[in-house]
Design a protein around this motif. Structure first.
Motif, PDB file in Angstrom:
ATOM      1  N   UNK A   1       6.051  13.114  14.934  1.00  0.00           N
ATOM      2  CA  UNK A   1       6.424  11.985  15.781  1.00  0.00           C
ATOM      3  C   UNK A   1       7.353  12.503  16.865  1.00  0.00           C
ATOM      4  N   UNK A   2       6.920  12.434  18.108  1.00  0.00           N
ATOM      5  CA  UNK A   2       7.750  12.841  19.241  1.00  0.00           C
ATOM      6  C   UNK A   2       8.525  11.633  19.747  1.00  0.00           C
ATOM      7  N   UNK A   3       9.816  11.791  19.943  1.00  0.00           N
ATOM      8  CA  UNK A   3      10.623  10.685  20.441  1.00  0.00           C
ATOM      9  C   UNK A   3      10.259  10.315  21.878  1.00  0.00           C
ATOM     10  N   UNK A   4       9.580  11.232  22.579  1.00  0.00           N
ATOM     11  CA  UNK A   4       9.131  10.930  23.930  1.00  0.00           C
ATOM     12  C   UNK A   4       7.944   9.968  23.919  1.00  0.00           C
ATOM     13  N   UNK A   5       7.211   9.922  22.803  1.00  0.00           N
ATOM     14  CA  UNK A   5       6.057   9.038  22.693  1.00  0.00           C
ATOM     15  C   UNK A   5       5.880   8.660  21.218  1.00  0.00           C
ATOM     16  N   UNK A   6       6.829   7.925  20.701  1.00  0.00           N
ATOM     17  CA  UNK A   6       6.847   7.636  19.269  1.00  0.00           C
ATOM     18  C   UNK A   6       5.722   6.707  18.830  1.00  0.00           C
ATOM     19  N   UNK A   7       5.053   6.054  19.760  1.00  0.00           N
ATOM     20  CA  UNK A   7       3.952   5.155  19.410  1.00  0.00           C
ATOM     21  C   UNK A   7       2.661   5.891  19.096  1.00  0.00           C
TER      22      UNK A   7
ATOM     23  N   UNK B   1       0.806  -1.221   0.000  1.00  0.00           N
ATOM     24  CA  UNK B   1       0.000   0.000   0.000  1.00  0.00           C
ATOM     25  C   UNK B   1       0.839   1.271   0.000  1.00  0.00           C
ATOM     26  N   UNK B   2       2.175   1.135  -0.003  1.00  0.00           N
ATOM     27  CA  UNK B   2       3.040   2.306  -0.025  1.00  0.00           C
ATOM     28  C   UNK B   2       4.154   2.197   0.997  1.00  0.00           C
ATOM     29  N   UNK B   3       5.071   3.144   0.963  1.00  0.00           N
ATOM     30  CA  UNK B   3       6.227   3.144   1.863  1.00  0.00           C
ATOM     31  C   UNK B   3       5.791   3.419   3.294  1.00  0.00           C
ATOM     32  N   UNK B   4       6.390   2.709   4.243  1.00  0.00           N
ATOM     33  CA  UNK B   4       6.110   2.890   5.667  1.00  0.00           C
ATOM     34  C   UNK B   4       7.322   3.520   6.350  1.00  0.00           C
ATOM     35  N   UNK B   5       7.089   4.077   7.526  1.00  0.00           N
ATOM     36  CA  UNK B   5       8.135   4.753   8.282  1.00  0.00           C
ATOM     37  C   UNK B   5       8.568   3.889   9.458  1.00  0.00           C
ATOM     38  N   UNK B   6       9.882   3.642   9.545  1.00  0.00           N
ATOM     39  CA  UNK B   6      10.447   2.833  10.623  1.00  0.00           C
ATOM     40  C   UNK B   6      11.454   3.660  11.410  1.00  0.00           C
TER      41      UNK B   6
ATOM     42  N   UNK C   1      20.410  -0.542  20.362  1.00  0.00           N
ATOM     43  CA  UNK C   1      19.850  -1.869  20.638  1.00  0.00           C
ATOM     44  C   UNK C   1      19.632  -2.705  19.382  1.00  0.00           C
ATOM     45  N   UNK C   2      19.616  -2.023  18.214  1.00  0.00           N
ATOM     46  CA  UNK C   2      19.324  -2.737  16.976  1.00  0.00           C
ATOM     47  C   UNK C   2      17.847  -2.978  16.751  1.00  0.00           C
ATOM     48  N   UNK C   3      16.990  -2.438  17.630  1.00  0.00           N
ATOM     49  CA  UNK C   3      15.544  -2.647  17.509  1.00  0.00           C
ATOM     50  C   UNK C   3      14.967  -1.771  16.406  1.00  0.00           C
ATOM     51  N   UNK C   4      14.157  -2.366  15.546  1.00  0.00           N
ATOM     52  CA  UNK C   4      13.495  -1.660  14.459  1.00  0.00           C
ATOM     53  C   UNK C   4      12.003  -1.601  14.758  1.00  0.00           C
ATOM     54  N   UNK C   5      11.438  -0.385  14.788  1.00  0.00           N
ATOM     55  CA  UNK C   5      10.031  -0.223  15.152  1.00  0.00           C
ATOM     56  C   UNK C   5       9.274   0.445  14.017  1.00  0.00           C
ATOM     57  N   UNK C   6       8.135  -0.133  13.650  1.00  0.00           N
ATOM     58  CA  UNK C   6       7.254   0.476  12.665  1.00  0.00           C
ATOM     59  C   UNK C   6       6.451   1.577  13.346  1.00  0.00           C
TER      60      UNK C   6
ATOM     61  N   UNK D   1       3.369   4.161  13.572  1.00  0.00           N
ATOM     62  CA  UNK D   1       1.994   4.154  13.065  1.00  0.00           C
ATOM     63  C   UNK D   1       1.614   5.444  12.336  1.00  0.00           C
ATOM     64  N   UNK D   2       2.334   5.707  11.255  1.00  0.00           N
ATOM     65  CA  UNK D   2       2.057   6.846  10.381  1.00  0.00           C
ATOM     66  C   UNK D   2       1.445   6.305   9.105  1.00  0.00           C
ATOM     67  N   UNK D   3       0.417   6.984   8.601  1.00  0.00           N
ATOM     68  CA  UNK D   3      -0.259   6.517   7.390  1.00  0.00           C
ATOM     69  C   UNK D   3       0.736   6.325   6.238  1.00  0.00           C
ATOM     70  N   UNK D   4       0.590   5.235   5.454  1.00  0.00           N
ATOM     71  CA  UNK D   4       1.360   5.138   4.208  1.00  0.00           C
ATOM     72  C   UNK D   4       0.736   6.113   3.198  1.00  0.00           C
ATOM     73  N   UNK D   5       1.366   6.535   2.235  1.00  0.00           N
ATOM     74  CA  UNK D   5       2.635   6.209   1.636  1.00  0.00           C
ATOM     75  C   UNK D   5       3.604   7.342   2.022  1.00  0.00           C
ATOM     76  N   UNK D   6       4.591   7.083   2.902  1.00  0.00           N
ATOM     77  CA  UNK D   6       5.481   8.131   3.405  1.00  0.00           C
ATOM     78  C   UNK D   6       6.496   8.491   2.323  1.00  0.00           C
TER      79      UNK D   6
END
Length: 244
Positions: free
Chosen positions: A60-66, A3-8, A14-19, A21-26
């Motif tokens: 997207x705030x890094x204090x609450x990126x979710x 459906x389009x590019x997503x933002x990670x 830590x090597x952790x990759x988090x998706x 929740x921003x609408x595609x297509x970024x």
């Protein structure tokens, strides 16, 4: 994603990759200078932009990126955007306000705290080029503009009603970049039949110096200096170029 590019967001430690929740297509993303906020521009899933302007803007705030926040104060015609150095405002290009066909942009400033927008280029006699605005620490913004056939760098000072068109020697400036401190500038310039060159200047006021690069054009490429033509049609002044 189908459906389009997503933002990670990648946590390098830590090597952790988090998706996120921003609408595609970024299509665009820009960090604030303090690293605490990320601005993302999304065109929407499944080609919804084909039906009309549909770009959404997300904070997207890094204090609450979710929990990204949609910036409804930014229009669906937004094209390119950048944070100001104080991380308090966003400078962006979007559809021009007065009597302009789709695709012609004005330069705007959006204050994220006050949720107010100011059209910096209102009344400008030229047009904005599709290039990223460059906000500076003194509150001014440098933007590539078109005046007739020529691309120029224009500085929009805070509170000024008209921009200062920077007098760089090449007649056409097609790309412009600076460092994080705004104390060194690179730009591509051409004119008078000369091939495009890369230039450096310290502050946009000093004389630029050509930078030695590999050839930017094929060898033995022939070019001619154009002759500028100008004529009147009723109340309009029309510019043209003649190549012989």
């Amino acid at each position: 994603n189908a459906h389009g590019s997503r933002l990670y967001l990648l946590n390098v430690a830590s090597g952790k990759l988090m998706l996120l929740p921003v609408d595609p297509d970024v299509r665009e993303a820009d960090w604030s200078s303090d690293g605490g906020k990320l601005l993302a521009l999304s065109e929407g899933a499944n080609g919804v932009g084909d039906l009309g302007p549909a770009t959404s803007s997300w904070l997207v705030s890094m204090a609450d990126s979710s929990h990204p926040q949609e910036l409804t104060g930014l229009p669906p015609t937004i094209e390119l955007a950048a944070w100001t150095p104080d991380s308090g405002s966003i400078v962006y290009l979007a559809q021009a306000k007065h009597d302009a066909p789709p695709g012609y942009a004005d330069l705007y400033l959006y204050n994220t705290a006050a949720k107010t927008t100011r059209d910096l280029s209102d009344g400008f006699k030229g047009s904005m080029r599709h290039s990223l605005p460059v906000p500076l620490a003194d509150g001014s913004v440098v933007q590539l503009v078109e005046l007739g056939f020529h691309g120029k760098a224009a500085r929009y000072a805070s509170g000024a009603s008209e921009p200062e068109v920077v007098a760089l020697p090449p007649s056409d400036v097609s790309a412009l970049e600076t460092n994080a401190q705004g104390k060194g500038w690179l730009f591509l310039g051409s004119g008078g039949g000369d091939p495009q060159k890369l230039y450096y200047t310290a502050d946009l006021q000093s004389s630029p110096t050509p930078v030695k690069t590999p050839p930017l054009a094929p060898e033995r490429l022939l070019s001619v200096a154009p002759k500028r033509l100008q004529w009147k049609s009723e109340s309009f002044t029309i510019d043209g170029r003649l190549y012989l």
